[in-house]
Structures are given as C-alpha cells and as structure tokens.
Design a protein around this motif. Structure first.
Motif, PDB file in Angstrom:
ATOM      1  N   ALA A   1       0.866  -1.144  -0.062  1.00  0.00           N
ATOM      2  CA  ALA A   1      -0.012  -0.039   0.029  1.00  0.00           C
ATOM      3  C   ALA A   1       0.925   1.239  -0.104  1.00  0.00           C
ATOM      4  CB  ALA A   1      -0.914  -0.131   1.362  1.00  0.00           C
ATOM      5  N   LEU A   2       1.961   1.170   0.685  1.00  0.00           N
ATOM      6  CA  LEU A   2       2.851   2.388   0.781  1.00  0.00           C
ATOM      7  C   LEU A   2       3.551   2.649  -0.720  1.00  0.00           C
ATOM      8  CD1 LEU A   2       5.028   2.148   4.270  1.00  0.00           C
ATOM      9  CD2 LEU A   2       2.611   3.374   3.668  1.00  0.00           C
TER      10      LEU A   2
ATOM     11  N   ALA B   1      -8.494   5.194  -0.447  1.00  0.00           N
ATOM     12  CA  ALA B   1      -9.346   4.048  -0.916  1.00  0.00           C
ATOM     13  C   ALA B   1      -9.496   4.246  -2.447  1.00  0.00           C
ATOM     14  CB  ALA B   1     -10.717   4.038  -0.407  1.00  0.00           C
ATOM     15  N   GLY B   2      -9.600   5.462  -3.053  1.00  0.00           N
ATOM     16  CA  GLY B   2      -9.646   5.517  -4.334  1.00  0.00           C
ATOM     17  C   GLY B   2      -8.503   5.366  -5.138  1.00  0.00           C
ATOM     18  N   ALA B   3      -7.180   5.529  -4.497  1.00  0.00           N
ATOM     19  CA  ALA B   3      -5.827   5.627  -5.057  1.00  0.00           C
ATOM     20  C   ALA B   3      -5.037   4.392  -4.698  1.00  0.00           C
ATOM     21  CB  ALA B   3      -5.206   6.687  -4.559  1.00  0.00           C
ATOM     22  N   VAL B   4      -5.459   3.713  -3.934  1.00  0.00           N
ATOM     23  CA  VAL B   4      -4.691   2.340  -3.727  1.00  0.00           C
ATOM     24  C   VAL B   4      -5.548   1.094  -3.988  1.00  0.00           C
ATOM     25  CG1 VAL B   4      -3.412   0.955  -2.082  1.00  0.00           C
ATOM     26  CG2 VAL B   4      -3.301   3.377  -1.835  1.00  0.00           C
ATOM     27  N   PRO B   5      -5.024   0.487  -4.758  1.00  0.00           N
ATOM     28  CA  PRO B   5      -5.771  -0.778  -5.449  1.00  0.00           C
ATOM     29  C   PRO B   5      -5.896  -1.788  -4.319  1.00  0.00           C
ATOM     30  CG  PRO B   5      -3.920  -0.754  -6.647  1.00  0.00           C
ATOM     31  CD  PRO B   5      -3.877   0.489  -5.899  1.00  0.00           C
ATOM     32  N   PRO B   6      -7.234  -2.638  -4.098  1.00  0.00           N
ATOM     33  CA  PRO B   6      -7.080  -3.659  -3.071  1.00  0.00           C
ATOM     34  C   PRO B   6      -5.880  -4.515  -3.093  1.00  0.00           C
ATOM     35  CG  PRO B   6      -9.252  -3.168  -4.178  1.00  0.00           C
ATOM     36  CD  PRO B   6      -8.125  -2.528  -5.038  1.00  0.00           C
ATOM     37  N   ILE B   7      -5.447  -4.916  -1.950  1.00  0.00           N
ATOM     38  CA  ILE B   7      -4.429  -5.915  -1.945  1.00  0.00           C
ATOM     39  C   ILE B   7      -4.745  -6.943  -1.244  1.00  0.00           C
ATOM     40  CG2 ILE B   7      -2.128  -5.935  -1.018  1.00  0.00           C
ATOM     41  CD1 ILE B   7      -1.865  -2.690  -1.108  1.00  0.00           C
ATOM     42  N   ALA B   8      -4.644  -8.172  -1.621  1.00  0.00           N
ATOM     43  CA  ALA B   8      -4.792  -9.282  -1.253  1.00  0.00           C
ATOM     44  C   ALA B   8      -3.477 -10.360  -1.297  1.00  0.00           C
ATOM     45  CB  ALA B   8      -6.042 -10.190  -1.708  1.00  0.00           C
ATOM     46  N   LEU B   9      -3.293 -10.747   0.148  1.00  0.00           N
ATOM     47  CA  LEU B   9      -1.930 -11.719  -0.110  1.00  0.00           C
ATOM     48  C   LEU B   9      -2.245 -12.901   0.792  1.00  0.00           C
ATOM     49  CD1 LEU B   9       0.660  -9.055   1.150  1.00  0.00           C
ATOM     50  CD2 LEU B   9       0.326  -9.832  -1.055  1.00  0.00           C
TER      51      LEU B   9
END
Length: 469
Positions: free
Chosen positions: A284-285, A461-469
């Motif tokens: 995210a960073l 929430a609009g700028a960082v795409p969802p992240i799933a690990l």
C-alpha cells in the motif's frame, strides 16, 4: 486455512450494505425505509444463528420507526440525511425500549428505560434503532458469543464485537461502537468496516463517562454513512461535557483529499504484527509513493522517532490508567457478586487497586507527553498511516497479547493503544486481505482533525488498489 463454507474475503469484490445511495429511491418511491429494514431483518434471520451479533433485536420497534420514516419521505419531510437507516447500538449504551446487558450476567435484564445521548440524537435524526449489538464483558476483554461472519472459527474482535460483525455480515449499514484501548478500530479491521474512532470527547458518551480515554465510534459499510451518522449525533448532542464536539464543515462526507506527506505510525504493534499484514501494508505504501505521496518512517525523522518512542508503551499505560479509573465501579460489582465476573476482569481490578494516586498522576503526565509529541508533528505531515490491527482476526480462544493476567481473546489491541492514548481520530480503510480475511489501514490525524482523517482515507481508498496476500 479458511473455513470451507465461507469463501475467502476479497477487498475488491466485497460490498457491505450502504444507506446513503438508497435515499434517492426513498424520495422517488422506488424503495422505502420499511422495505430496506425488511431486507436487513431477512439477512439477520439467516445469519444470526451462526454469527450471534445481537444481544437484543427489537424488530417491532424498528418496523414502527421505519414506517414513520417511510411516511416522512412520502410527504417530502425527511428529518436528516440519516432518516431511515437501520442502526445497531453497542450494548453498553442505554436504550429506553431495550435492555442494556453490557455483556455481563450481572446486568441480565437491566432495563433503565432511558436513552443515552447518542441514541436520542439518532432517533431525532430519524434513524431506525434495530437492536443492541453484543459487547464483551463490561466492554473489557472477556469475549461475548459473537463469531466472525466470514469465518465462524475466528473472533470478530472486541469490545465492539457485534457492531463490527453486523457490517461484515451485511445485516445493517451502520452500528455504534466505542473504544477505550482498541475496541472500534480492531473489530473494524477484522470485519472490513469503514469506522471512525473520533477525537477524544467528539461524540457525547452520555452515561458512559467513566474513562478518560473512551470514545463513541461509528462502524459502517462506506465512508459516507460513517461520517453522516457521526455528524448527526454531534449536531444534536455535541461531544462530552466540556469538549467542543466533532468538527465538520458540511453535512456531506468530506471530499477525498490527497495528502502530500504521510508519516507511518508503527507503534508497539509492529513488533507482533502478522508478516502478511506488514507485506500488504508495504504494498500500500508503494502504491502511495507511486502517486507522489511522500512517506516518512521512524528513524528518518527526529520528531516522528520521538513520537514513536513516547507511544512505545501505550498498552501498559492504557491498561494501568483504565484499571485505576474503573477500580471503584468494579469494586461495587465485586461486593455484589464476585463469582459473576471473569478472571480477566478480576485481574484488571487487581491492577487497578495496585496503582497509587502518585503513579496515576505520572501516567497522565506520560500520556500528555505522548500527545505533545503528536502535536509537534502537526506542521510536518498531513496525517498518519498504519495498520488497524496486528493482522487478520485470530481464532476464538487465542489469548494473544495478555498481560498481568488480563487476556485479549478478541485479538491483540497493540496496534490501537497509541491512538487511544493520543486521543486522535482514526478512520479505517478496508482495502487489504491477508489469508483470505480482512485487514484495514488506519488513517489518523491531529486531534480535532477528524474531517481531515476521513478525507485522506477516502482518497487512499480510491488511489490504492485492493491488496490481497
């Protein structure tokens, strides 16, 4: 591994219930608050046997309130932007038409027949008070019956267990929680909620004024509903006595605000955080840096390092302050029925009795120094970013993060204690998943900059795409 009956959580596809976008259909007659409520009650009927999020469900009272709301929309006379949403109230706050059990056998059938300040405000705004959501014993660490809606083998977090779970289960669009140490932010992270833990004292706690660092919070399925509920409470009953209350410049949720500089607030939770949560956070960073946001880390900035060091034992600080402040009220319960209290609460009472007045004063001084270190960062960054929990929701019965016999079976609050002691606003952004379960980012700001925290959270929430690990 993940529970077979429940598919893994995906931050890209999960959609919580929302209310603000239903209002246009209420106005044109395409939908009604009563029909919206009935859909919620259907979901509750289907999911509640497994999730157990409600301490009390008042379907009849909710239907009457929803009918009144429906009539107001028909007449073009809605009371507020939150006229009509079904809302759950954490079972620590009094409701005139429902018992207030506080998660304790000692308060079974406790029915004061009065509304807490925030409940009065919500009713006056036209909200449909649907039920009381499960809390831990007296809002402390001993868990209630609630299970995680996405994996019933896991805790939904505490002490706002039911309030977090009703959002994840799509039972309700909003619920009221409260936090002394980590009781809004952590369950919000576990349950993929948008949540606001406001500035200390920003929303009126009514009869629940017993702790110097407890706050009323809002759990919701989207930032618009989260903000609207908070604003409508503040407009009608303000904050705690002597506090200026929540600051807001308009009725609508603040528009997305792109920060120029953010500081990472690791806190003591970093040392015990799930490696997957840290990896997702780092991604995210990287996405933020790619958008041109400068990200400060501890060690690279002397004022930020000073803040991190002062916040490093927020957990022990909060434990001792809260135990000291509650000792007299727990003493009453001990005198009445010691067998009715959990071992964890008795351990907390023992801690409270061991803290002297001089030690308490020293703790307050330490907390004040923490808050001054936060204020010193005011002109350095637009806000702070961190993890809202140490990782995904742990399995039921996991006693991670226990200290002096006080167990944390609803998840380790180490990521949340700093913001509670700092008294600053936190907004959770549910865009991460680790091991098929939700983890949220925590966006915080200076005291009274709740609107700024919400605006930055919306932008992220609009700028960082969802992240799933």
């Amino acid at each position: 591994m993940h529970h077979a009956a429940h598919p893994p959580y995906s931050p890209a596809s999960f959609r919580a219930l929302t209310f603000h976008d239903a209002v246009p259909r209420f106005r044109d007659g395409g939908d009604t608050p009563r029909a919206y409520l009935e859909r919620c009650l259907e979901t509750i009927a289907a999911r509640e046997p497994e999730v157990m999020a409600f301490a009390f469900l008042n379907a009849d009272g909710a239907r009457a309130a929803a009918d009144a709301s429906t009539a107001r929309y028909k007449a073009g006379k809605a009371l507020s932007p939150i006229d009509g949403p079904p809302i759950g109230i954490k079972d620590l706050y009094e409701t005139r038409d429902m018992p207030t059990g506080m998660g304790s056998a000692l308060f079974k059938g406790n029915h004061p027949v009065r509304d807490s300040a925030l409940v009065q405000a919500l009713r006056a705004a036209g909200a449909v008070i649907t039920g009381k959501t499960v809390t831990t014993e007296l809002g402390m660490s001993h868990p209630g019956p609630t299970r995680h809606p996405m994996d019933p083998r896991r805790t939904p977090g505490g002490s706002s267990s039911g309030s977090g779970a009703v959002i994840a289960a799509r039972m309700l669009p909003a619920a009221i929680g409260s936090q002394v140490v980590g009781s809004v932010v952590r369950p919000a992270s576990f349950n993929a909620n948008w949540a606001l833990k406001p500035t200390q004292g920003a929303l009126n706690r009514g009869e629940r004024q017993g702790y110097s660092q407890s706050t009323v919070g809002v759990h919701a399925g989207c930032p618009e509903d989260m903000w609207a509920v908070a604003v409508e409470i503040a407009k009608r009953v303000g904050g705690d006595p002597g506090a200026p209350g929540l600051f807001f410049t308009g009725e609508d949720a603040p528009p997305a605000f792109r920060p120029r500089r953010l500081a990472v607030l690791e806190t003591e939770g970093w040392a015990v955080a799930h490696p997957g949560a840290i990896a997702a956070f780092d991604q995210a960073l990287a996405a933020l840096r790619a958008q041109g946001v400068a990200v400060l880390r501890r060690g690279g900035h002397p004022l930020l390092e000073a803040l991190e060091r002062r916040a490093a034992d927020a957990m022990a600080l909060s434990r001792d302050i809260c135990a000291y402040e509650s000792a007299w009220s727990v003493a009453n319960l001990m005198a009445k029925n010691p067998d009715g209290l959990s071992d964890s609460l008795k351990a907390r009472f023992a801690v409270g009795c061991s803290v002297t007045l001089a030690q308490y004063r020293a703790l307050l001084l330490q907390r004040e120094e923490m808050q001054r270190a936060l204020a010193a960062m005011g002109a350095e960054v637009d806000g702070f970013i961190g993890l809202a929990a140490c990782g995904p929701a742990p399995l039921l019965g996991d006693t991670g993060g226990s200290s002096l016999g006080i167990t944390h079976t609803t998840g380790n609050p180490a990521m949340n204690t700093a913001s509670s002691a700092l008294g600053c606003p936190v907004v959770t952004v549910p865009i991460l998943a680790v091991d098929g379960m939700p983890v949220a980012l925590a966006i915080s700001a200076q005291q009274h900059q709740d609107e700024r925290a919400a605006a930055i959270a919306r932008w992220i929430a609009g700028a960082v795409p969802p992240i799933a690990l």
